[in-house]
Design a protein around this motif. Structure first.
Motif: not given
Lengths: 178, 178
Positions: A67-76
């Protein structure tokens, strides 16, 4: 990686334009990462995010169990790694090692942050009512990080069938929306 | 408006990059339109979309009562209308008349299509379990239209606090994702 805390009440601005995200999990001492474009904000503060994780994927078991995660936002500039992650399953390989993704520890969850990403959002699952029918998990962002040192801050946006759109020019308007 | 049917199994490609959409409703012989960026695909086919409509907005009553709406995807050239729609409530004015939005009839729902939009998706509400807690409606797209004659096909993506991002360059990759 310049790992700076990012205000929770501004997380919505990172996600509502629809960037591709990398969703990381850690289960039974094993890290995994999947590519994700099916997510939406649900609430400003605390930031709530709904996101779809198919029960056919390897991450589903980890997310359901921990019940855990990380959302990471990658650049182009991370496009190649994003494509590689999407084309392979964590069942077969360690995608971090294979595709040169470097991790870093978070603060509140065991799932790893990904270095080089514009932002990393530590999340906990708070509602699973729609998981059975749609794989739809409701996540609460418990801590947000951003990296102000990354020069090229354009996000990636999935269009399907091999195509990605790069973020274009930003326009300032007289919109009074939050 | 060149109003052509668009294949339902390709609708996901219109939405997963996170474009701003205009959500129209028709209730008690009155049309309304709101601006929306909190949506996500939930299933490829039939295309299912989850979207958040706040119970503070005028559209909430119409959507709840009629269980129908249209999601229209405006191109960047409609930015002024998008901002105007977002800054006003249908409680006070007829946004279509006031902001020069032209409508057209759909096929399966009473809510109007919006001329000049890249695509118009006729939707029915199929699940309201998360409406009370998050305003989250599950929609099924029952018919999709697109307008191939529009020259500038760039979408708008909301960043918050008055800022919108215009779709940038598209890149073809070796991604095997659908």
């Amino acid at each position: 990686m310049a790992k700076r805390t990012f205000p929770l009440d501004r997380v919505y601005g990172l996600l509502e334009s629809g960037p591709v995200v990398l969703l990381t999990t850690r289960h039974k001492e094993r890290n995994n990462v999947m590519v994700q474009s099916w997510h939406t904000m649900l609430e400003f503060e605390p930031p709530l995010i709904g996101c779809v994780v198919s029960n056919r994927g390897f991450s589903f078991t980890a997310l359901s169990a921990t019940r855990e995660c990380v959302l990471a936002i990658p650049p182009v500039t991370m496009l190649d790694s994003v494509v590689d992650c999407g084309n392979h399953s964590g069942r077969e390989i360690d995608k971090f090692a294979q595709f040169g993704l470097q991790t870093q520890s978070g603060q509140d969850v065991a799932a790893p942050l990904i270095k080089g990403c514009l932002a990393n959002l530590e999340c906990r699952v708070i509602d699973t009512r729609l998981v059975r029918d749609y794989g739809f998990f409701v996540l609460e962002v418990v801590h947000a990080w951003h990296d102000p040192d990354i020069q090229d801050r354009r996000t990636l946006h999935h269009l399907g069938r091999g195509h990605f759109m790069q973020a274009g020019e930003t326009i300032k308007t007289r919109s009074r929306a939050r």
